[in-house]
Motif scaffolding. Structure first.
Motif, PDB file in Angstrom:
ATOM      1  N   GLY A  52       0.779  -1.382   0.154  1.00  0.00           N
ATOM      2  CA  GLY A  52      -0.102  -0.059   0.305  1.00  0.00           C
ATOM      3  C   GLY A  52       1.026   1.281   0.070  1.00  0.00           C
TER       4      GLY A  52
ATOM      5  N   GLN B 151      -1.873  -2.884  -4.864  1.00  0.00           N
ATOM      6  CA  GLN B 151      -3.371  -2.931  -5.231  1.00  0.00           C
ATOM      7  C   GLN B 151      -3.286  -2.013  -6.811  1.00  0.00           C
ATOM      8  OE1 GLN B 151      -2.012  -1.537  -2.587  1.00  0.00           O
ATOM      9  NE2 GLN B 151      -3.660  -1.515  -0.846  1.00  0.00           N
ATOM     10  N   HIS B 152      -2.325  -1.616  -7.172  1.00  0.00           N
ATOM     11  CA  HIS B 152      -2.293  -0.818  -8.464  1.00  0.00           C
ATOM     12  C   HIS B 152      -1.111  -1.282  -9.488  1.00  0.00           C
ATOM     13  CE1 HIS B 152      -5.261   2.212  -7.161  1.00  0.00           C
ATOM     14  NE2 HIS B 152      -4.273   2.386  -5.824  1.00  0.00           N
TER      15      HIS B 152
ATOM     16  N   SER C 299      -5.343 -12.698  -5.967  1.00  0.00           N
ATOM     17  CA  SER C 299      -5.809 -11.276  -5.495  1.00  0.00           C
ATOM     18  C   SER C 299      -6.122 -10.709  -7.130  1.00  0.00           C
ATOM     19  CB  SER C 299      -4.800 -10.331  -4.806  1.00  0.00           C
ATOM     20  OG  SER C 299      -5.018  -9.281  -4.518  1.00  0.00           O
TER      21      SER C 299
ATOM     22  N   CYS D 122      -5.736  -6.798  -9.731  1.00  0.00           N
ATOM     23  CA  CYS D 122      -5.330  -5.629 -10.068  1.00  0.00           C
ATOM     24  C   CYS D 122      -5.701  -5.371 -11.561  1.00  0.00           C
ATOM     25  CB  CYS D 122      -3.667  -5.526 -10.059  1.00  0.00           C
ATOM     26  SG  CYS D 122      -3.293  -3.889 -10.555  1.00  0.00           S
TER      27      CYS D 122
ATOM     28  N   ASP E 194      -7.600  -0.339 -12.176  1.00  0.00           N
ATOM     29  CA  ASP E 194      -6.938   0.019 -10.873  1.00  0.00           C
ATOM     30  C   ASP E 194      -5.456   0.694 -11.165  1.00  0.00           C
ATOM     31  OD1 ASP E 194      -9.090  -1.229  -9.395  1.00  0.00           O
ATOM     32  OD2 ASP E 194      -8.071  -3.240  -9.767  1.00  0.00           O
TER      33      ASP E 194
END
Length: 615
Positions: free
Chosen positions: A403, A423-424, A442, A444, A448
Motif C-alpha cells: 500500500g 493494489q495498483h 488477488s 489488479c 486499478d
C-alpha cells in the motif's frame, strides 16, 4: 491555452478508432498536443536530417528511424529533421515535435529528450501489419512534452522462472517504446540465484538450478531425493554488461536487486553457513518451506557481511547506475530468536526486538552499499525497527509495496520514496474475471492501474521519485505469459508516471489502448484482453438468496445472462443491478456486448463456484 489545446485533442470523436484516424493514439499521452491542418506523407523520397555531430546520438536516431536515407542538405524539404537544441520550459527528458505538410522537426535539449521524442514519432510512423498494409500519413500537429516523474520503472523477477538474455532485451525494448526509464531486475530469491559472482562460484553452480516443476504455484510438489536440479540458468557477467549497455542505449537505467536478509534460500543452499541453522538444504520449487526452513541470512555473523561485501563489490562494478536494491521484505525472523550468535549482538547494540535486529542488518548493509559508491533501495519493511538505537541512513530510498502507508511514513521522515503499491502496480495479479484467467491470486485490473496516484496529499511531492509496476513470476513460467501479464497494465502505469495528472480520462485512454492492441498484433507482442470480460462478485444476504453482481471496466457495455444453462446472447436477460439466482439453477452464464457485438469471453460459473465466492 494548454488546457484548450488538450480539450480539442480529446474532442476528436474518431481518434484511435481506425487506421484512417486524423489524431494519433499516443501512450503515454503527451503534456500538450495541438492538432493542425494537413498531414505529412511518408514516401521513398523522405529523408532523415540529423543536426548534431555526436556519434552516439546519430546512431540512436538511425536505430529508431530505420530505413530512412540521410541527407546533408542545409534546409531539406519533405524531411524528418532531428536536432539537439534548447527548448524553452522543457527539461532533460523533454522534447518538442512539429509535424507539417513540408516535414517533421524534433528538437530536444538533451539526448534523453530526443530519444523520447523519437518514441512518440515511432508511434506516429507507419506500422507494417501482417497483411503488409501500411499507414502512410501522419497528421499535422505540434507536441511539447516532458515527464511528470523521473522514476518510471518496471520490475522483472527472473528468480522464480529464468528468462533468457534475448527476452530481457525484448522486455527492455517494449519498456522503451512507452518511455519507461528504470528496469528493476530482481536477480536473486529463494528459487534461484541468477547473476554470476566470480568470487562465490557456487551461487550459480548450485543456486541457479532447481528441479523442474509445472502447475499452480501453491500446488507444486517439493523436490524429491535424488532428483536432478536441471531447471534454471543465470547471466554471466558478460551477459550483464551487454544488457546494461543495451538498456543504456534506450535511456534505461538498470537497478539490480539482491534480496536480503530474507528470500535468500538459493544463496544459503550454496553456502549453508549464511543461515543461523547452518543446515544443508535444496533450492525450493515453491514457497511451502516458509517459516519451516531458514531462508534468512544470519544478521549477527561477520561472515554474512563478508559475503554481502563480495557480492555487492561485483554487482556495483557491473551496474553503473546509482542504486542497488537490497530487498528487505518478508524476512522471517523466527530462527534469529534461537541463534546463539544473535544474543550477544543484540545485547551489545541495545536491540530489543527482531525488527530492530533487521534494522541493524540493513544499516550495516547500507554502509557496504555506500562504500561501493551506490545508494540503497529497499522495500518498505526496511523502515521496521528504525528507532533511536539504529537509524536507517537518510540517503536510503524506500520502495513502498504494502500500500501507500510505508511510502507516506518514509516521506514524512524526509526520505525519498518510490511508490509501487500492490493494489495498483503488481502485474502478477489477476487482471480480470478469474474463471477465464491463468491461475494467480488477488486482483489488479487495468482500471486499478490507471487510477494509481503516486503522490499522497499529505507528503512533500518532491520526495516521491515516481513509481513502477512489478512482475513477480511465481505463476509466470514463459516469456509469452510475461508479456500477457505486463500489457496492457503497463500502458496505464506509463501514462500515470509520464502524463499530467489532470489529463487522465479513462474512456479516452481505452480508445488509445485498443489502437495499441492493433500495433501489438502487428508486432507479435502478447497482451491480455481481460478488460473485455465482465467480472462477477457474489453475496449472500440474510434471507438466504444468492445475490450476484456484474460489472465491466468499459463504458457502453451491456451484460446479458442466463441461469438455465443456455448460451446468453443479446436476446437474453439484460443485467440491471442485481441477479437473484433462482432455486434449482446450476449455472450462471454471462456475455458482454458493445456496439451490438459480443466482446470478451463467455463467463460460465457453476453454482458451486458462486458458493465458494461467498465464502
Amino acid at each position: 491555452m494548454k488546457k484548450l489545446v488538450y480539450l480539442l485533442w480529446l474532442a476528436a470523436p474518431a481518434w484511435a478508432q481506425s487506421p484512417s484516424t486524423t489524431i494519433p493514439a499516443l501512450i503515454p499521452a503527451p503534456q500538450t498536443l495541438e492538432p493542425r491542418s494537413g498531414s505529412f506523407a511518408i514516401t521513398n523520397q523522405t529523408r532523415l536530417h540529423i543536426l548534431t555531430p555526436v556519434a552516439s546520438i546519430r546512431r540512436m536516431v538511425r536505430a529508431n528511424l530505420p530505413g530512412l536515407k540521410l541527407t546533408d542538405q542545409p534546409r531539406p524539404l519533405k524531411a524528418i529533421t532531428v536536432r539537439l537544441a534548447p527548448v524553452p520550459g522543457v527539461g532533460a527528458e523533454g522534447y518538442d515535435l512539429t509535424v507539417g505538410a513540408d516535414g517533421i522537426l524534433l528538437t530536444a535539449p538533451q539526448e534523453a529528450g530526443l530519444f523520447y521524442g523519437l518514441q512518440t514519432l515511432r508511434q506516429l510512423l507507419p506500422v507494417t501489419t501482417r497483411s503488409g498494409s501500411r499507414l502512410d500519413r501522419i497528421p499535422a500537429l505540434h507536441i511539447r512534452d516532458q515527464p511528470r516523474f523521473g522514476w518510471r520503472g518496471l520490475m522483472l523477477d527472473v528468480s522464480r522462472h529464468f528468462f533468457d538474455k534475448a527476452f530481457v532485451k525484448r522486455f527492455i525494448d517494449q519498456m522503451a517504446q512507452y518511455k519507461y526509464n528504470v528496469f528493476h531486475w530482481h536477480l536473486t530469491d529463494d528459487q534461484g540465484w541468477r547473476i554470476e559472482i566470480k568470487s562465490l562460484p557456487r551461487l550459480t553452480q548450485v543456486g541457479a538450478f532447481r528441479v523442474p516443476r509445472t502447475g499452480r504455484w501453491n500446488d507444486i510438489e517439493n523436490p524429491m531425493p535424488g532428483e536432478n536440479p536441471s531447471y534454471g540458468g543465470f547471466y554471466t557477467q558478460n551477459d550483464i554488461r551487454e544488457i546494461v549497455q543495451y538498456a543504456a542505449e534506450r535511456q534505461i537505467t538498470i537497478v539490480p536487486e539482491i534480496d536480503m536478509p530474507g528470500h535468500s534460500m538459493a544463496a544459503i543452499v550454496a553456502y549453508p553457513n549464511l543461515a543461523c541453522d547452518g543446515k544443508q538444504k535444496v533450492v525450493p520449487t515453491n514457497g511451502k518451506f516458509y517459516k519451516l526452513e531458514d531462508n534468512t541470512l544470519n544478521p549477527c555473523s561477520d561472515s554474512t557481511y563478508a559475503f554481502v561485501d563480495k557480492v555487492l563489490t561485483e554487482v556495483a562494478a557491473l551496474f553503473p547506475g546509482p542504486y542497488i536494491h537490497v530487498g528487505g521484505d518478508e524476512a522471517y525472523k523466527g530462527f534469529w530468536t534461537t541463534c546463539e550468535l544473535c544474543k550477544p549482538v543484540m545485547a551489545t547494540n541495545g536491540l530489543k526486538t527482531m525488527e530492530e535486529l533487521q534494522s541493524y542488518f540493513i544499516r550495516r548493509v547500507e554502509r557496504i552499499v555506500r562504500s561501493k559508491g551506490k545508494k540503497l533501495i529497499g522495500w518498505d519493511e526496511i523502515l521496521e525497527g528504525d528507532g533511536p538505537t539504529i537509524r536507517l541512513a537518510p540517503g536510503a530510498t524506500v520502495m513502498s509495496w504494502r500500500g501507500m502507508r510505508g511510502g507516506i511514513e518514509a516521506a514524512r521522515q524526509g526520505r525519498p520514496v518510490i511508490m509501487t503499491p500492490f493494489q495498483h502496480c503488481y502485474l502478477d495479479l489477476y487482471q480480470g474475471e478469474p474463471s477465464v484467467e491463468p491461475s494467480t491470486y488477488s486482483m489488479c485490473r487495468l482500471s486499478d492501474s490507471y487510477r494509481f496516484e503516486p503522490v499522497p496529499d499529505s507528503v512533500r511531492a518532491e520526495l516521491i521519485l515516481g513509481g513502477q509496476g512489478n512482475l513477480w513470476t511465481e505463476s509466470v513460467p514463459t516469456p509469452r505469459h510475461a508479456e500477457y501479464m505486463v500489457w496492457p497494465r503497463a500502458f496505464a502505469l506509463a501514462e500515470v508516471l509520464w502524463s499530467p495528472k489532470e489529463r487522465r480520462n479513462w474512456p479516452e485512454f481505452m480508445n488509445r489502448v485498443e489502437a495499441h492492441f492493433r500495433r501489438f498484433d502487428a508486432l507479435g507482442i502478447n497482451y491480455a484482453r481481460s478488460v473485455y470480460n465482465p467480472i462477477i462478485t457474489v453475496k449472500r444476504p440474510p434471507l438466504g438468496f444468492v445475490e450476484v453482481f456484474l460489472n465491466h471496466e468499459l463504458p457502453d457495455v451491456l451484460l446479458y445472462y442466463t441461469t438455465d444453462s443456455t448460451q446468453p446472447d443479446d436476446r437474453s436477460l439484460l443485467y440491471a443491478n442485481l441477479i437473484l439466482m433462482p432455486k434449482g439453477a446450476s449455472r450462471l452464464k454471462v456475455m458482454a456486448y458493445r456496439y451490438g457485438k459480443p466482446i470478451g469471453m463467455l463467463i460460465d460459473l457453476p453454482i458451486e463456484e458462486l458458493a465458494r465466492r461467498i465464502r
